[in-house]
Design a protein around this motif. Sequence first.
Motif, PDB file in Angstrom:
ATOM      1  N   ALA A   1     -35.061  12.703  20.944  1.00 19.60           N
ATOM      2  CA  ALA A   1     -34.358  12.190  22.120  1.00 19.60           C
ATOM      3  C   ALA A   1     -35.117  11.065  22.817  1.00 19.60           C
ATOM      4  CB  ALA A   1     -34.105  13.315  23.112  1.00 19.60           C
ATOM      5  N   LEU A   2     -36.359  10.832  22.442  1.00 25.38           N
ATOM      6  CA  LEU A   2     -37.139   9.786  23.100  1.00 25.38           C
ATOM      7  C   LEU A   2     -36.578   8.402  22.790  1.00 25.38           C
ATOM      8  CD1 LEU A   2     -40.764  11.043  22.365  1.00 25.38           C
ATOM      9  CD2 LEU A   2     -39.470  11.300  24.486  1.00 25.38           C
ATOM     10  N   ASP A   3     -36.618   7.543  23.780  1.00 20.45           N
ATOM     11  CA  ASP A   3     -36.324   6.137  23.533  1.00 20.45           C
ATOM     12  C   ASP A   3     -37.670   5.409  23.441  1.00 20.45           C
ATOM     13  OD1 ASP A   3     -37.206   5.888  26.170  1.00 20.45           O
ATOM     14  OD2 ASP A   3     -35.240   5.363  26.965  1.00 20.45           O
ATOM     15  N   GLU A   4     -37.620   4.111  23.257  1.00 21.37           N
ATOM     16  CA  GLU A   4     -38.866   3.356  23.088  1.00 21.37           C
ATOM     17  C   GLU A   4     -39.803   3.539  24.281  1.00 21.37           C
ATOM     18  OE1 GLU A   4     -40.391  -1.258  23.108  1.00 21.37           O
ATOM     19  OE2 GLU A   4     -38.275  -0.858  22.770  1.00 21.37           O
TER      20      GLU A   4
ATOM     21  N   LEU B   1     -23.805  11.059  37.678  1.00 21.89           N
ATOM     22  CA  LEU B   1     -24.136  10.949  39.097  1.00 21.89           C
ATOM     23  C   LEU B   1     -25.488  11.598  39.375  1.00 21.89           C
ATOM     24  CD1 LEU B   1     -23.617  10.492  42.116  1.00 21.89           C
ATOM     25  CD2 LEU B   1     -22.247  12.587  42.093  1.00 21.89           C
ATOM     26  N   LEU B   2     -25.685  12.806  38.869  1.00 18.91           N
ATOM     27  CA  LEU B   2     -26.951  13.501  39.087  1.00 18.91           C
ATOM     28  C   LEU B   2     -28.118  12.769  38.427  1.00 18.91           C
ATOM     29  CD1 LEU B   2     -25.775  17.203  38.670  1.00 18.91           C
ATOM     30  CD2 LEU B   2     -26.207  15.942  40.795  1.00 18.91           C
ATOM     31  N   HIS B   3     -27.858  12.166  37.285  1.00  9.93           N
ATOM     32  CA  HIS B   3     -28.891  11.376  36.605  1.00  9.93           C
ATOM     33  C   HIS B   3     -29.302  10.189  37.467  1.00  9.93           C
ATOM     34  CE1 HIS B   3     -30.312   8.330  33.632  1.00  9.93           C
ATOM     35  NE2 HIS B   3     -31.068   9.362  33.305  1.00  9.93           N
TER      36      HIS B   3
ATOM     37  N   LEU C   1     -27.529  14.500  26.734  1.00  8.73           N
ATOM     38  CA  LEU C   1     -27.730  13.248  27.453  1.00  8.73           C
ATOM     39  C   LEU C   1     -29.181  12.816  27.262  1.00  8.73           C
ATOM     40  CD1 LEU C   1     -26.325  11.123  29.198  1.00  8.73           C
ATOM     41  CD2 LEU C   1     -26.950  12.472  31.195  1.00  8.73           C
ATOM     42  N   THR C   2     -29.414  12.081  26.174  1.00  8.18           N
ATOM     43  CA  THR C   2     -30.786  11.732  25.794  1.00  8.18           C
ATOM     44  C   THR C   2     -31.468  10.843  26.826  1.00  8.18           C
ATOM     45  OG1 THR C   2     -30.005   9.893  24.441  1.00  8.18           O
ATOM     46  CG2 THR C   2     -30.364  11.992  23.320  1.00  8.18           C
ATOM     47  N   GLN C   3     -30.724  10.033  27.557  1.00  4.99           N
ATOM     48  CA  GLN C   3     -31.346   9.177  28.561  1.00  4.99           C
ATOM     49  C   GLN C   3     -31.996  10.027  29.655  1.00  4.99           C
ATOM     50  OE1 GLN C   3     -31.619   5.842  28.153  1.00  4.99           O
ATOM     51  NE2 GLN C   3     -33.018   5.948  29.874  1.00  4.99           N
ATOM     52  N   ALA C   4     -31.352  11.115  30.038  1.00  4.14           N
ATOM     53  CA  ALA C   4     -31.944  12.012  31.042  1.00  4.14           C
ATOM     54  C   ALA C   4     -33.214  12.656  30.485  1.00  4.14           C
ATOM     55  CB  ALA C   4     -30.940  13.077  31.466  1.00  4.14           C
ATOM     56  N   ARG C   5     -33.164  13.039  29.234  1.00  7.27           N
ATOM     57  CA  ARG C   5     -34.333  13.655  28.593  1.00  7.27           C
ATOM     58  C   ARG C   5     -35.490  12.645  28.547  1.00  7.27           C
ATOM     59  NH1 ARG C   5     -34.114  18.293  26.094  1.00  7.27           N
ATOM     60  NH2 ARG C   5     -31.856  18.228  26.065  1.00  7.27           N
TER      61      ARG C   5
ATOM     62  N   PHE D   1     -33.089  16.108  37.097  1.00  7.08           N
ATOM     63  CA  PHE D   1     -33.045  15.842  35.653  1.00  7.08           C
ATOM     64  C   PHE D   1     -32.811  17.137  34.876  1.00  7.08           C
ATOM     65  CE2 PHE D   1     -35.713  11.824  36.244  1.00  7.08           C
ATOM     66  CZ  PHE D   1     -34.674  10.971  35.920  1.00  7.08           C
ATOM     67  N   LEU D   2     -33.480  18.203  35.280  1.00  2.84           N
ATOM     68  CA  LEU D   2     -33.288  19.487  34.603  1.00  2.84           C
ATOM     69  C   LEU D   2     -31.855  19.987  34.776  1.00  2.84           C
ATOM     70  CD1 LEU D   2     -36.704  21.164  35.451  1.00  2.84           C
ATOM     71  CD2 LEU D   2     -35.934  20.376  33.197  1.00  2.84           C
ATOM     72  N   ARG D   3     -31.287  19.777  35.935  1.00  2.00           N
ATOM     73  CA  ARG D   3     -29.882  20.164  36.164  1.00  2.00           C
ATOM     74  C   ARG D   3     -28.960  19.345  35.276  1.00  2.00           C
ATOM     75  NH1 ARG D   3     -26.128  23.563  36.496  1.00  2.00           N
ATOM     76  NH2 ARG D   3     -24.474  23.150  37.982  1.00  2.00           N
ATOM     77  N   VAL D   4     -29.231  18.063  35.158  1.00  2.00           N
ATOM     78  CA  VAL D   4     -28.428  17.204  34.277  1.00  2.00           C
ATOM     79  C   VAL D   4     -28.460  17.756  32.860  1.00  2.00           C
ATOM     80  CG1 VAL D   4     -28.281  14.924  33.199  1.00  2.00           C
ATOM     81  CG2 VAL D   4     -28.680  15.106  35.664  1.00  2.00           C
ATOM     82  N   LEU D   5     -29.631  18.159  32.406  1.00  2.00           N
ATOM     83  CA  LEU D   5     -29.759  18.654  31.032  1.00  2.00           C
ATOM     84  C   LEU D   5     -29.100  20.020  30.851  1.00  2.00           C
ATOM     85  CD1 LEU D   5     -33.320  17.352  30.217  1.00  2.00           C
ATOM     86  CD2 LEU D   5     -31.128  16.500  29.347  1.00  2.00           C
TER      87      LEU D   5
END
Length: 183
Positions: free
Chosen positions: A113-116, A50-52, A81-85, A71-75
């Motif tokens: 953790a990076l995506d494309e 939800l926060l993300h 949660l790599t998508q948030a990162r 985002f920092l709170r999510v982490l």
Amino acid sequence: FIVLRSASLPPEKASTLMQDAIQLPQQGHHQQPLDIYEEMRRHYPKHPDLLHNLALAYAFVGQPAVAERLFLRVLELAPKLTQARSNLVKLWTKMDRLQTLREIAHDEYWVLALDEASGAALGVYFFAREDYSDAIPALLKSIDIAPKRADLQHMLGRALYRSNYAEDAESHFRSALMLEPQD
């Protein structure tokens, strides 16, 4: 679309509201997801997904500082949660957080953790600043995920060449040419 305030929001209703909020931007509604997510946050203040989603909504409507905090709170709540990162990295490139981005460009945990998209955004960010030593790790990560992106192969080749790694650069230039021979 109105969210009714109630003493409690059952998980089933919250799930339905979240799905509705996810669909709204595709229909051209951008403020309504914020209202829905904020109402849901009153009931589920520590729900990482939800926060993300709320962070993404704030970023979309041009409130990057709020999005960053979320985002920092999510982490904090869900460090894996790599998508948030990844989304935070993309946000930081838009916010021009140079020092923070330099630190994470060489932090293996962040790079993994990076995506494309976030790897490419980070690589392009540093490449545009002619900061090739910081661009290289992000571009390598993006190419690991999407090896058929000729633009990234070419950019990595240029970064390597400008960093005096001509042999490594040549292999990426060749890969780019094989993928897009007309370019």
